[in-house]
Design an enzyme around this catalytic site. Structure first.
Site, PDB file in Angstrom:
ATOM      1  N   GLU A 140       0.967  -1.433   0.031  1.00  0.00           N
ATOM      2  CA  GLU A 140      -0.039  -0.065   0.298  1.00  0.00           C
ATOM      3  C   GLU A 140       0.728   0.943   0.111  1.00  0.00           C
ATOM      4  O   GLU A 140       1.700   1.312   1.127  1.00  0.00           O
ATOM      5  CB  GLU A 140      -0.628   0.212   1.333  1.00  0.00           C
ATOM      6  CG  GLU A 140      -1.665   0.874   1.719  1.00  0.00           C
ATOM      7  CD  GLU A 140      -2.388   1.496   2.659  1.00  0.00           C
ATOM      8  OE1 GLU A 140      -2.479   0.260   3.555  1.00  0.00           O
ATOM      9  OE2 GLU A 140      -2.460   2.557   2.517  1.00  0.00           O
ATOM     10  N   ASP A 147       0.301  13.543  -5.191  1.00  0.00           N
ATOM     11  CA  ASP A 147       1.309  14.332  -3.697  1.00  0.00           C
ATOM     12  C   ASP A 147       2.589  14.644  -4.383  1.00  0.00           C
ATOM     13  O   ASP A 147       3.222  13.296  -4.898  1.00  0.00           O
ATOM     14  CB  ASP A 147       1.193  13.950  -2.766  1.00  0.00           C
ATOM     15  CG  ASP A 147       0.237  14.024  -1.911  1.00  0.00           C
ATOM     16  OD1 ASP A 147      -0.831  14.555  -2.191  1.00  0.00           O
ATOM     17  OD2 ASP A 147      -0.060  12.628  -0.347  1.00  0.00           O
ATOM     18  N   GLY A 353       1.617   5.288  27.398  1.00  0.00           N
ATOM     19  CA  GLY A 353       1.512   7.247  27.062  1.00  0.00           C
ATOM     20  C   GLY A 353       2.835   7.502  28.128  1.00  0.00           C
ATOM     21  O   GLY A 353       3.588   6.591  28.292  1.00  0.00           O
ATOM     22  N   CYS A 380       0.638  -0.353  30.278  1.00  0.00           N
ATOM     23  CA  CYS A 380       2.256   0.455  30.566  1.00  0.00           C
ATOM     24  C   CYS A 380       2.110   1.015  31.194  1.00  0.00           C
ATOM     25  O   CYS A 380       2.327   0.942  32.813  1.00  0.00           O
ATOM     26  CB  CYS A 380       2.336   0.051  28.984  1.00  0.00           C
ATOM     27  SG  CYS A 380       4.026   0.528  28.858  1.00  0.00           S
ATOM     28  N   HIS A 517       2.107  -4.115  25.959  1.00  0.00           N
ATOM     29  CA  HIS A 517       0.575  -3.943  25.319  1.00  0.00           C
ATOM     30  C   HIS A 517      -0.625  -4.661  24.416  1.00  0.00           C
ATOM     31  O   HIS A 517      -0.227  -5.140  23.040  1.00  0.00           O
ATOM     32  CB  HIS A 517       0.923  -3.006  24.069  1.00  0.00           C
ATOM     33  CG  HIS A 517       1.536  -1.436  24.585  1.00  0.00           C
ATOM     34  ND1 HIS A 517       0.712  -0.866  24.636  1.00  0.00           N
ATOM     35  CD2 HIS A 517       3.042  -0.876  24.378  1.00  0.00           C
ATOM     36  CE1 HIS A 517       1.070   0.956  25.240  1.00  0.00           C
ATOM     37  NE2 HIS A 517       2.402   0.343  25.272  1.00  0.00           N
ATOM     38  N   GLU A 519      -3.214  -5.446  23.289  1.00  0.00           N
ATOM     39  CA  GLU A 519      -3.859  -4.949  22.319  1.00  0.00           C
ATOM     40  C   GLU A 519      -3.462  -4.688  20.937  1.00  0.00           C
ATOM     41  O   GLU A 519      -4.626  -5.315  20.465  1.00  0.00           O
ATOM     42  CB  GLU A 519      -4.636  -3.530  22.370  1.00  0.00           C
ATOM     43  CG  GLU A 519      -3.723  -1.959  22.041  1.00  0.00           C
ATOM     44  CD  GLU A 519      -2.803  -1.886  23.201  1.00  0.00           C
ATOM     45  OE1 GLU A 519      -2.626  -2.637  24.373  1.00  0.00           O
ATOM     46  OE2 GLU A 519      -2.201  -0.967  23.788  1.00  0.00           O
TER      47      GLU A 519
HETATM   48  N1  GLN Z   1       6.106   5.777  29.759  1.00  0.00           N
HETATM   49  C1  GLN Z   1       6.327   4.334  29.915  1.00  0.00           C
HETATM   50  C2  GLN Z   1       7.633   4.444  29.943  1.00  0.00           C
HETATM   51  O1  GLN Z   1       8.232   5.198  28.382  1.00  0.00           O
HETATM   52  C3  GLN Z   1       5.225   3.837  29.260  1.00  0.00           C
HETATM   53  C4  GLN Z   1       5.202   3.685  27.835  1.00  0.00           C
HETATM   54  C5  GLN Z   1       3.848   3.454  27.137  1.00  0.00           C
HETATM   55  O2  GLN Z   1       3.153   2.996  28.022  1.00  0.00           O
HETATM   56  N2  GLN Z   1       3.992   2.814  26.165  1.00  0.00           N
HETATM   57  O3  GLN Z   1       8.420   3.693  30.853  1.00  0.00           O
END
Ligand code: GLN
Length: 548
Positions: A140, A147, A353, A380, A517, A519
Site C-alpha cells: 500500500e 502528492d 502514554g 504500560c 501492550h 492490544e
Molecule cells: N512512559 C512509560 C515508559 O516509557 C510508559 C510507556 C507506555 O505506556 N507505552 O516506560
C-alpha cells in the site's frame, strides 16, 4: 513459490480506508488458501513513526520484532495471520537515509546520486524483499496520487510491472464517488481525474475500488469503466459500512477476490468465509452492553488508540456485548467531575502514554477503581501508575513516583533499570539517564511467565506468553517485597524473574496492570484473552451494580 504483488494506491482524498481495503483483500485471499504478506510505504520524511505525535498521525503500532510502524500494519495483522515487522513498513525518510549512507560510504563509485534510479531502486529493493514470504504481497502506498512526495514510490511500482511481468503485478486504485445532494446523483469526475493523474505517471489501474455511500448502478460502473479504461466488472463498489469487519464480505459479494485471482492468472479454492460470517452475526446481535472509561491524554482522537479500541471491541464481541467507550481526558477532568463520570462506567482502563501530562487524574481514577472494586486494566503507563497509586495509598510510601515524572524521585517505584537481560536480543542491555530518547526503549515481543492461580493465568490458560512492549521505565525490584506484603500480586515475570510484567490486587474482583501492550495482538477472529476477561468482569460488575 513466486510472489505476486498487488499495489494499492489512493486517489481524490485521504481517509478513504485504503489500509482497511488492503487488509480486507488480504483476508479474502487468505480465505482462498493463499499466504499473504503486506507492506506499507509512507511518503513522509520521518525514518519511522516512533517519534510522531499520535495526535497527528494516529497510533504507533508495534510488531513482534520491535518495529514501530504505521497503524495500517495493525489492520493488516488484525484481518489476517500475517506476521509483520521491520521490512513491512518503509518511509521516504528510511529510504533516503539508506541511500545517503551508501553515498557517504562511496558505494555509488563517484556517480551522481538521483531520485531516479537511486531512490527508486532502493524502493524496489525494499519491496522485493517480500519475495518468497507469501503467495501474494499487498503493498500500500500512503498518501494520495498527485502528492509530490509520493512520486518516487509510484515510479518504483510502475517500473516493477516491467520487471516482474503483467501477470505478477496488479494495480488497485481506491477512489471516491461522491453523492451530490443538489444534483441527486453520484459523480464520477473525481475518479476520472484521479485515474488520469495516475496514468500520467504511467500506471493504468487494473481494478478500481470506489468508495461510495450506496452501491453503484451498472450505468455508473459502465461510465467509470469507459472513461478510466478499466473493465466494467473490475469497477467495484466499496460502500460505507457500519462495522469495518464487514468489508471483506462486502468485497467478496462484489466479486473482488475473483477478479484479483483472474487478473493474476491464479487458481485457488473458493474462499471459506464462514468465520467472518459468524463474526458478523455475533456483532449484529449483541446481548449486553458495557461502558468502559478510558482515561488518557489523546482521548480526543480515536486513531491515537486504534488497536486499543479494536481490542475492546473484540473483547466485547467474545462476550456478546457492545462496548461503549467513555473517553475521559485526565488533563481536564479531575476530582468530583472525574469521579462522577467514572461512577457511570462498568470498567476503567488506563492506556499507555508518555510524559507527565494528565498523570494526577489517572492516579485518581486508579484509586477509585481499587477502592470501589471496579474492574481495572492498566496498560504500560497504566500499570506503572497503578504501582505508584498502590505504593502511595496502600503501602504508605507517600512519595512513590516514577523517574519519568520526577527524575530525582525519593521513592522511585518505577525507574530506568540500569542493566537487564534482553530476551529478544539475547544479551544484557544497559541504560542510564542519558539514554532517554529514541532507540533505548524495550520494543517488541518478550516472553512472560505467568503465576498459577492469578487473573492473568486464568485468562490466558497457558504458562508462558509473548507480548509486545514499548517503554523505557520498569518496576523497581527494591520495592517488590514491601508492596507484596501490602497485598500487591505479581502474576507475570520475565523468564529470569527480574522484570515484573503483570501486577494484580488480592482483594479485588478484577484489577490487572501489564507492562506490555496486549492490544497489539488482538484480532476479531482471535480476541485477546485479557480483553475478553476484562469485559467479562465489567459485565459482572454491571450485574452487581444494576443502578448503572
Ligand atoms: N512512559 C512509560 C515508559 O516509557 C510508559 C510507556 C507506555 O505506556 N507505552 O516506560
Amino acid at each position: 513459490m513466486k510472489t505476486k504483488f498487488i499495489f494499492i494506491t489512493g486517489g481524490v482524498l485521504s481517509s478513504l480506508g485504503k489500509g482497511l481495503a488492503a487488509a480486507s483483500i488480504g483476508a479474502l485471499l487468505e480465505a482462498r488458501g493463499l499466504k499473504v504478506t503486506f507492506q506499507k510505504l509512507d511518503p513522509y520524511i520521518n525514518v519511522d513513526p516512533g517519534t510522531m505525535n499520535p495526535f497527528q498521525h494516529g497510533e504507533v503500532f508495534v510488531t513482534d520484532d520491535g518495529a514501530e510502524t504505521d497503524l495500517d500494519l495493525g489492520h493488516y495483522e488484525r484481518y489476517t495471520s500475517a506476521e509483520l515487522g521491520q521490512k513491512n513498513n518503509y518511509t521516504s525518510g528510511r529510504i533516503y537515509n539508506s541511500v545517503i549512507k551508501k553515498e557517504r560510504q562511496g558505494e555509488y563509485l563517484g556517480g551522481t546520486v538521483q531520485v531516479i534510479p537511486h531512490i527508486t531502486d532502493e524502493i524496489k529493493q525494499a519491496i522485493l524483499q517480500l519475495e518468497g514470504d507469501a503467495d501474494i504481497a499487498i503493498v500500500e502506498i500512503g498518501g494520495t496520487v498527485g502528492d509530490i512526495e509520493g512520486l518516487p514510490f509510484l515510479e518504483a511500482i510502475r517500473q516493477l510491472r516491467g520487471d516482474l511481468g503483467r501477470e505478477n503485478t496488479l494495480y488497485i486504485h481506491v477512489t471516491y464517488v461522491p453523492y451530490i445532494k443538489a444534483a441527486g446523483e453520484v459523480k464520477t469526475k473525481p475518479t476520472q481525474h484521479s485515474v488520469k493523474e495516475l496514468r500520467s505517471i504511467g500506471i493504468q489501474p487494473d481494478i478500481l475500488l470506489c468508495r461510495t455511500e450506496t452501491t453503484l448502478s451498472q450505468e455508473i460502473k459502465s461510465k467509470i469503466a469507459l472513461f478510466c479504461d478499466v473493465k466494467e466488472d473490475r469497477v467495484i463498489s466499496a460502500i460505507d459500512v457500519d462495522c469495518i469487519y464487514e468489508v471483506p464480505l462486502r468485497f467478496h459479494n462484489e466479486g473482488l477476490d475473483d477478479r484479483i485471482i483472474e487478473a493474476l492468472h491464479m487458481w485457488t479454492r473458493a474462499p471459506v468465509l464462514s468465520q467472518w460470517k459468524e463474526l458478523m452475526l455475533k456483532i449484529n446481535d449483541p446481548q449486553h452492553r458495557v461502558r468502559i472509561a478510558m482515561v488518557g491524554k489523546y482521548v480526543n482522537l480515536k486513531e491515537a488508540y486504534k488497536s486499543l479500541n479494536e481490542a475492546l471491541f473484540h473483547g466485547g464481541v467474545a462476550n456478546r456485548s457492545e462496548v461503549e467507550i467513555d473517553f475521559l481526558n485526565s488533563e481536564e477532568l479531575t476530582g468530583n467531575l472525574l469521579i462522577e463520570r467514572l461512577s457511570r462506567c462498568n470498567g476503567i482502563l488506563i492506556p499507555g502514554g508518555f510524559g507527565t501530562r494528565g498523570i494526577l487524574g489517572k492516579i485518581e481514577a486508579i484509586q477509585y477503581a481499587r477502592e470501589h472494586k471496579v474492574p481495572f486494566l492498566g496498560i504500560c503507563l497504566g500499570m506503572q501508575l497503578a504501582v505508584i497509586e498502590f505504593a502511595r495509598h496502600v503501602a504508605g510510601i507517600t512519595e512513590a513516583d516514577s523517574t519519568e515524572f520526577t527524575p530525582s524521585a525519593k521513592e522511585p517505584v518505577i525507574y530506568l533499570m540500569k542493566e537487564w537481560f534482553d530476551y529478544r536480543k539475547n544479551r544484557i542491555e544497559t541504560r542510564d539517564e542519558t539514554s532517554e530518547l529514541g532507540g533505548t526503549m524495550r520494543l517488541g515481543a518478550y516472553p512472560c511467565r505467568l503465576k498459577e492461580d492469578t487473573i492473568a493465568r486464568r485468562a490466558y490458560g497457558v504458562d508462558e506468553i509473548f507480548e509486545r512492549h514499548r517503554h523505557r521505565y520498569e518496576f523497581n525490584n527494591a520495592y517488590r517485597d514491601v508492596l507484596e506484603e501490602n497485598g500487591l500480586v505479581y502474576s507475570g515475570f520475565s523468564p529470569d524473574g527480574e522484570l515484573v510484567e503483570i501486577i494484580e490486587l488480592k482483594e479485588h474482583p478484577w484489577f490487572l496492570g501489564c507492562q506490555f501492550h496486549p492490544e497489539f495482538k488482538s484480532r476479531p477472529l482471535c480476541p485477546h484473552p485479557l480483553f475478553v476477561s476484562f469485559i467479562h468482569a465489567a459485565l459482572n460488575n454491571k450485574l452487581r451494580d444494576n443502578s448503572i
